[in-house]
Each structure stands twice: as structure tokens, then as C-alpha cells.
Design a protein around this motif. Structure first.
Motif, short mmCIF file in Angstrom:
data_model
loop_
_atom_site.label_atom_id
_atom_site.label_comp_id
_atom_site.label_asym_id
_atom_site.label_seq_id
_atom_site.Cartn_x
_atom_site.Cartn_y
_atom_site.Cartn_z
N HIS A 191 -1.88 5.07 -1.41
CA HIS A 191 -0.48 5.51 -1.43
C HIS A 191 0.45 4.35 -1.04
CE1 HIS A 191 2.96 8.19 -0.41
NE2 HIS A 191 2.38 9.06 -1.21
N TYR A 192 0.33 3.23 -1.77
CA TYR A 192 1.18 2.08 -1.49
C TYR A 192 1.32 1.21 -2.74
CZ TYR A 192 -3.00 -0.91 -1.05
OH TYR A 192 -4.17 -1.59 -1.30
N ARG A 193 2.44 0.48 -2.80
CA ARG A 193 2.76 -0.57 -3.77
C ARG A 193 3.05 -0.11 -5.19
NH1 ARG A 193 -1.28 -5.32 -1.71
NH2 ARG A 193 -0.02 -5.88 0.12
N LEU A 194 2.70 1.08 -5.57
CA LEU A 194 2.93 1.49 -6.95
C LEU A 194 4.41 1.76 -7.23
CD1 LEU A 194 1.39 2.10 -9.58
CD2 LEU A 194 1.25 4.48 -8.85
N PHE A 195 5.10 2.33 -6.23
CA PHE A 195 6.48 2.75 -6.43
C PHE A 195 7.42 2.07 -5.44
CE2 PHE A 195 4.01 6.72 -7.41
CZ PHE A 195 4.11 6.60 -8.78
N GLU A 196 8.62 1.75 -5.92
CA GLU A 196 9.65 1.22 -5.04
C GLU A 196 10.99 1.38 -5.74
OE1 GLU A 196 10.83 -2.86 -2.59
OE2 GLU A 196 9.00 -2.75 -3.81
N HIS A 197 12.00 1.84 -5.00
CA HIS A 197 13.35 1.97 -5.51
C HIS A 197 14.30 1.59 -4.40
CE1 HIS A 197 17.04 3.69 -7.10
NE2 HIS A 197 16.46 3.88 -8.27
N GLU A 198 15.25 0.71 -4.68
CA GLU A 198 16.10 0.16 -3.61
C GLU A 198 16.96 1.21 -2.91
OE1 GLU A 198 19.74 -1.28 -6.57
OE2 GLU A 198 18.58 -2.75 -5.43
N LYS A 199 17.18 2.34 -3.55
CA LYS A 199 18.03 3.38 -2.96
C LYS A 199 17.24 4.64 -2.61
CE LYS A 199 22.11 6.25 -3.80
NZ LYS A 199 23.22 6.60 -4.75
N PHE A 200 16.35 5.09 -3.49
CA PHE A 200 15.73 6.40 -3.34
C PHE A 200 14.37 6.38 -2.66
CE2 PHE A 200 18.30 7.07 -7.34
CZ PHE A 200 19.32 7.73 -6.69
N TYR A 201 13.62 5.30 -2.82
CA TYR A 201 12.22 5.28 -2.35
C TYR A 201 11.94 3.88 -1.81
CZ TYR A 201 7.29 6.69 -2.34
OH TYR A 201 6.01 7.04 -1.96
N ILE A 202 12.02 3.75 -0.49
CA ILE A 202 11.98 2.44 0.14
C ILE A 202 10.73 2.34 1.02
CG2 ILE A 202 13.25 0.79 1.55
CD1 ILE A 202 15.75 2.60 0.94
N PRO A 203 9.66 1.74 0.52
CA PRO A 203 8.42 1.67 1.30
C PRO A 203 8.43 0.52 2.29
CG PRO A 203 8.08 0.67 -0.84
CD PRO A 203 9.49 1.18 -0.84
N GLN A 204 7.58 0.63 3.29
CA GLN A 204 7.34 -0.49 4.19
C GLN A 204 6.66 -1.61 3.41
OE1 GLN A 204 3.94 -0.27 6.91
NE2 GLN A 204 5.28 -0.86 8.58
N VAL A 205 7.12 -2.81 3.58
CA VAL A 205 6.53 -3.97 2.90
C VAL A 205 5.55 -4.65 3.86
CG1 VAL A 205 7.00 -6.21 1.84
CG2 VAL A 205 8.58 -4.29 1.48
N PHE A 206 4.36 -4.96 3.36
CA PHE A 206 3.37 -5.65 4.18
C PHE A 206 2.50 -6.51 3.28
CE2 PHE A 206 1.56 -1.55 3.02
CZ PHE A 206 0.29 -1.88 2.56
N ASP A 207 1.77 -7.42 3.90
CA ASP A 207 0.86 -8.28 3.15
C ASP A 207 -0.48 -8.35 3.87
OD1 ASP A 207 1.24 -10.01 5.31
OD2 ASP A 207 2.63 -11.32 4.21
N GLY A 208 -1.34 -9.23 3.39
CA GLY A 208 -2.67 -9.36 3.96
C GLY A 208 -2.66 -9.76 5.42
N HIS A 209 -1.68 -10.59 5.82
CA HIS A 209 -1.58 -11.00 7.22
C HIS A 209 -1.25 -9.79 8.10
CE1 HIS A 209 -2.00 -15.24 6.37
NE2 HIS A 209 -1.04 -15.16 5.46
N ASP A 210 -0.36 -8.93 7.61
CA ASP A 210 -0.01 -7.73 8.37
C ASP A 210 -1.23 -6.82 8.54
OD1 ASP A 210 2.79 -8.35 8.60
OD2 ASP A 210 2.99 -7.80 6.49
N LEU A 211 -1.98 -6.65 7.48
CA LEU A 211 -3.19 -5.83 7.56
C LEU A 211 -4.14 -6.38 8.63
CD1 LEU A 211 -3.84 -5.28 3.76
CD2 LEU A 211 -3.53 -3.43 5.41
N LYS A 212 -4.38 -7.68 8.57
CA LYS A 212 -5.29 -8.31 9.53
C LYS A 212 -4.77 -8.17 10.96
CE LYS A 212 -7.66 -12.74 10.36
NZ LYS A 212 -7.19 -12.96 11.74
#
Length: 253
Positions: free
Chosen positions: A210-231
Motif C-alpha cells: 500500500h505505497y508508491r502507486l498513487f500520489e496527488h498533490e491535493k487529494f492523496y498525499i502519501p508519506q515519502v520515504f526511501d531505502g535509508h528511511d526503511l533501514k
């Protein structure tokens, strides 16, 4: 058990010559008004999968796809439905066999056990999580649950979870165009919450969904993360994780 990650929150399980789908979706077009055109190339699976059982955590159309049910469910296959959703499901698709379970009630076919457990939906809809277990593997599927106070209890009552499939995009939604007021509080688990939930479930590994597939600057704003954040979050919480790409397969024997 063989596990394949499908689109978004979907997974396919194969065990004891049985095929099981959870939150398997191919068509996300309904959400274009709020998700925009940011949908990446999707994995197409319905032409070659025939499922003995299909499960879903809730009825949002990014988790429940009637066309997938029509195409993928075997003639003698069954939907396994949380009782809180049963009346709504029967209005949507009433010509298939259903096994209806209350929270914490189990259904067993051979050596495969299914159990719906407590979850909380981010916008107040009815939702459950699912636990599926065979002789080698036990998985937890969290749909798009938000943080709640039952993860401690679930961890105590359901030992030996191998993989916890948890949403991680911590999305803030603004769905006023479809009648939901804006809230700055995330409508699904964010990264730290997902790692912590998996830790409280005593899962051997978190598998992000349930991440990275969808993003919309106004309606659907997900948390952004990368491999460093995961680690970093993995080390902070003390919870191991495993990334599976769409179509990726995990086999535990």
C-alpha cells in the motif's frame, strides 16, 4: 507456502494445492478523480489465476475488485467474508458461495486456517485484517488499517507470525470531492507505525504494502520515504523487513 505480491495491497498465496487471493485488484480507474493519472503500469494477473478462496479487508475499490472475483474465483471457489461486511458484499455480488466469519472465528480447509481480526479503517468504514496459516507459514494482512490499540492483544493471541503485510504510506487524504472532509491525520499506517505494529505482532518480518502507486498533490498525499528511511526505522524499532516488488515471489518451506 508460496507468496506473491500483487498490485498495491494485493497478495496471492499458494498452499496445499489451494490458491488464495487477498485484496487483489487490477482496476483502479474509479479513483482517478482523487488519485489522478499517477497510476504506474499494473501487474495483470486475472487471466491466469484461478482461486479457491478470495478474501478482502474492506470494500474500498483499491482492495475489492468485483471483476477480479468474477474472473479468478473457481466455479466451486468461495469468498471468505468478515461478518460485518456480509450484507454489503451480498448487495454487490450475491451469486457466489461465501464463508462468513466473525472476528477471531476460524475456518480451516485441510491444514490452512483463515481468521479475520480487528482493524480500524482510516475513514470509518468497516474493515478487518486477516491471518492465514498453513503448516509452514503464518501471515498477517493489514489492508490499509490505521494505528489502533489492539496490536498488543493481537500479538499475544496470534503467536508465530512470519510475515506482516502492512500499509506504510501514511497517506493524508482530502476527499471533499466525494463527500469526506479534509483531515491532516494519516488515513493508513505510516512507516514507523507499520514497523511498530509488526513488532507488537512479533512478526519475523514486515512486508510493506500500500505505497508508491498513487500520489496527488491535493487529494492523496502519501508519506515519502526511501531505502535509508526503511533501514533507519527498522533499526530504531528493532523490526526486520522484506521488500517485495509487484510480481515478486516469496517461498517459505
Amino acid at each position: 507456502m508460496e507468496i506473491q505480491k500483487l498490485n498495491w495491497a494485493g497478495i496471492k498465496l499458494v498452499s496445499q494445492n489451494k490458491t488464495i487471493l487477498i485484496d487483489a485488484v487490477e482496476d483502479f480507474s474509479y479513483y482517478k478523480p482523487v488519485l489522478g493519472d499517477a497510476v504506474e503500469e499494473l501487474l495483470k494477473f486475472s487471466d491466469h489465476i484461478q482461486a479457491d478462496y478470495i478474501l478482502f479487508t474492506h470494500l474500498h475499490l483499491d482492495h475489492f475488485d468485483k471483476n477480479v472475483i468474477r474472473k479468478c474465483l473457481k466455479k466451486d471457489g468461495k469468498l471468505i467474508v468478515y461478518s460485518g461486511l456480509e450484507p454489503f458484499v451480498r448487495k454487490l455480488i450475491d451469486d457466489v458461495q461465501m464463508i462468513v466469519l466473525n472476528l477471531d472465528e476460524t475456518f480451516t480447509d485441510g491444514n490452512i486456517t483463515f481468521k479475520p481480526v480487528f482493524a480500524m479503517d482510516g475513514v470509518g468504514e468497516i474493515q478487518s485484517s486477516w491471518i492465514v496459516e498453513d503448516p509452514t507459514t503464518k501471515i498477517f494482512h493489514g489492508g490499509d488499517t490505521i494505528w489502533h490499540n489492539q496490536f498488543w492483544k493481537l500479538g499475544k493471541e496470534n503467536p508465530n507470525i512470519d510475515y506482516a503485510f502492512m500499509p506504510v504510506n501514511g497517506v493524508v487524504v482530502n476527499f471533499e470531492v466525494i463527500g469526506l472532509e479534509y483531515s491532516p491525520v494519516p488515513a493508513s499506517l505510516n512507516l514507523k507505525e507499520a514497523f511498530t505494529a509488526a513488532h507488537l505482532l512479533h512478526a519475523k518480518k514486515l512486508v510493506p504494502i500500500h505505497y508508491r502507486l498513487f500520489e496527488h498533490e491535493k487529494f492523496y498525499i502519501p508519506q515519502v520515504f526511501d531505502g535509508h528511511d526503511l533501514k533507519n526505522v527498522s533499526e530504531e524499532v528493532g523490526q526486520e523487513y522484506l521488500l517485495l516488488k509487484d510480481g515478486g515471489i516469496l517461498i517459505k518451506v
